[in-house]
Design a protein around this motif. Structure first.
Motif, short mmCIF file in Angstrom:
data_model
loop_
_atom_site.label_atom_id
_atom_site.label_comp_id
_atom_site.label_asym_id
_atom_site.label_seq_id
_atom_site.Cartn_x
_atom_site.Cartn_y
_atom_site.Cartn_z
N HIS A 290 0.85 -1.20 0.00
CA HIS A 290 0.00 0.00 0.00
C HIS A 290 0.88 1.24 0.00
O HIS A 290 1.68 1.44 0.89
CB HIS A 290 -0.91 -0.04 1.24
N PHE A 291 0.69 2.08 -1.03
CA PHE A 291 1.40 3.34 -1.14
C PHE A 291 0.41 4.49 -1.03
O PHE A 291 -0.72 4.40 -1.52
CB PHE A 291 2.11 3.45 -2.50
N THR A 292 0.82 5.58 -0.41
CA THR A 292 0.02 6.79 -0.36
C THR A 292 0.77 7.86 -1.14
O THR A 292 1.77 8.39 -0.68
CB THR A 292 -0.21 7.25 1.10
N VAL A 293 0.28 8.14 -2.35
CA VAL A 293 0.98 9.02 -3.28
C VAL A 293 0.30 10.39 -3.31
O VAL A 293 -0.86 10.50 -3.68
CB VAL A 293 1.01 8.42 -4.69
N PRO A 294 1.02 11.46 -2.94
CA PRO A 294 0.42 12.79 -2.92
C PRO A 294 0.41 13.44 -4.31
O PRO A 294 1.15 13.04 -5.20
CB PRO A 294 1.35 13.57 -1.98
N SER A 295 -0.44 14.45 -4.44
CA SER A 295 -0.46 15.23 -5.68
C SER A 295 0.86 15.99 -5.83
O SER A 295 1.35 16.59 -4.88
CB SER A 295 -1.62 16.23 -5.64
N HIS A 296 1.42 15.95 -7.03
CA HIS A 296 2.63 16.72 -7.31
C HIS A 296 2.28 18.05 -7.96
O HIS A 296 3.14 18.95 -8.03
CB HIS A 296 3.58 15.91 -8.20
N ARG A 297 1.06 18.18 -8.42
CA ARG A 297 0.62 19.45 -9.01
C ARG A 297 0.34 20.47 -7.91
O ARG A 297 0.46 21.68 -8.13
CB ARG A 297 -0.63 19.24 -9.85
N ALA A 298 -0.05 19.98 -6.73
CA ALA A 298 -0.39 20.89 -5.63
C ALA A 298 0.84 21.54 -5.04
O ALA A 298 0.74 22.57 -4.39
CB ALA A 298 -1.16 20.12 -4.56
N ARG A 299 2.00 20.92 -5.24
CA ARG A 299 3.24 21.50 -4.72
C ARG A 299 4.33 21.36 -5.76
O ARG A 299 4.91 20.29 -5.96
CB ARG A 299 3.67 20.80 -3.43
N SER A 300 4.61 22.43 -6.46
CA SER A 300 5.60 22.38 -7.54
C SER A 300 7.00 22.14 -6.95
O SER A 300 7.31 22.55 -5.84
CB SER A 300 5.60 23.71 -8.32
N GLY A 301 7.80 21.45 -7.75
CA GLY A 301 9.17 21.18 -7.30
C GLY A 301 9.32 19.92 -6.47
O GLY A 301 10.43 19.57 -6.07
N ARG A 302 8.22 19.23 -6.20
CA ARG A 302 8.30 17.99 -5.43
C ARG A 302 9.03 16.94 -6.27
O ARG A 302 8.68 16.70 -7.42
CB ARG A 302 6.89 17.50 -5.08
N PRO A 303 10.04 16.26 -5.73
CA PRO A 303 10.75 15.25 -6.49
C PRO A 303 9.87 14.04 -6.77
O PRO A 303 8.89 13.78 -6.06
CB PRO A 303 11.93 14.86 -5.57
N PHE A 304 10.19 13.29 -7.82
CA PHE A 304 9.39 12.14 -8.21
C PHE A 304 9.25 11.17 -7.06
O PHE A 304 8.18 10.65 -6.79
CB PHE A 304 10.02 11.45 -9.43
#
Length: 306
Positions: A290-304
């Motif tokens: 089980h992974f909990t993957v956050p939005s990357h659009r909501a915080r620019s610059g977040r690494p992959f």
């Protein structure tokens, strides 16, 4: 004699699994009835209004709430109907009570997804694979939308003929298990670390041939339990896992719970860690991760990967 004992054990196990599954569905149904039958704590302990203005506002809110309730259950007879077992749950109970075929996942593995569904349902639930557990997932997400992606068209026809309420789409994959090692090397490529709509991604792992609903809907849960991946000519789950992670990262805000089954196998283990990221790993139970993957659009610059 040994063979007879083994068959008896298998039969006993199947019966136990069925009882466990039915217990799950009954508990979920009971929770729905309790939540819809009793007022919230806010209704029970609402404060006395301090002025006539507040009283007017609360009266209007109460009238609006009553109107909404009346629309759902406008008469006493309709109200009684609303308290009945939802058709999807009733169908699931009958289906699993009258078959010897049980879901592919174990009790403990199902419990992981069930806890998340208990918090988020009704929600949008995307499942890679149409199986014997599909009606269960749809029922546990009662009131939400559950969509299945399946590689075998004949199997879709067979299942939906018996269970026409399931929403399933036929999809094709252009990869093979034998390509997994080559595709794993793409994790170091910049185009595969870029977050975007999979249809516009330049990463070879991004699957672009799913129905438009898959890309346009923001999914709250994604279960990767397909396509086939246990022999060399099978498509494997390389693109399914990567695309699931890309869809999760590309949502506008919030987070997506992504589940990968069969992580005891090399591809599921390696690709889930590489592209869903160990930093997003919430838990593993049995063969389910089980992974909990956050939005990357909501915080620019977040690494992959964190």
């Amino acid at each position: 004699m040994a063979s007879g004992t083994g068959n008896a054990s298998k039969t006993h196990f199947a019966i136990n699994a069925k009882i466990i599954l039915l217990s799950f569905l009954f508990l979920f149904l009971l929770l729905l009835i309790v939540r819809t039958s009793f007022p919230s704590s806010q209704q029970l302990y609402s404060p006395v209004p301090s002025s006539s203005t507040e009283l007017t506002i609360q009266t209007q809110q109460a009238q609006e709430s009553a109107s909404a309730s009346a629309a759902d259950c406008p008469t006493t007879t309709a109200a009684a109907t609303c308290a009945k077992t939802p058709p999807s749950l009733a169908q699931a109970l009958v289906h699993y009570a009258t078959t010897n075929i049980t879901p592919q996942q174990t009790y403990d593995e199902i419990s992981v997804s069930l806890r998340v569904l208990a918090k988020k349902s009704p929600c949008n639930f995307l499942v890679f694979g149409l199986g014997h557990d599909s009606l269960m997932w749809t029922s546990l997400n009662h009131g939400g939308r559950t969509v299945f992606l399946e590689e075998d068209k004949a199997w879709i026809d067979q299942v939906t003929q018996k269970l026409p309420t399931l929403e399933a789409f036929h999809v094709t994959y252009d990869t093979k298990v034998t390509q997994a090692e080559k595709l794993m090397k793409l994790r170091d490529e910049e185009e595969c670390k870029a977050v975007s709509d999979p249809r516009s991604s330049k990463c070879e792992l991004a699957h672009k041939g799913f129905p438009s609903e898959v890309y346009d809907v923001e999914w709250d849960l994604i279960m990767v339990d397909a396509p086939t991946g246990w022999h060399d000519d099978a498509p494997g789950r390389m693109t399914a896992i990567y695309t699931a992670g890309l869809i999760a990262r590309n949502r506008e805000s919030g987070e997506t719970d992504v589940f990968v089954h069969d992580v005891d196998r090399v591809i599921e283990d390696g690709f889930s860690k590489a592209f869903l990221c160990e930093g997003y790993l919430t838990e593993q139970v049995g063969r389910l991760r089980h992974f909990t993957v956050p939005s990357h659009r909501a915080r620019s610059g977040r690494p992959f990967c964190p």
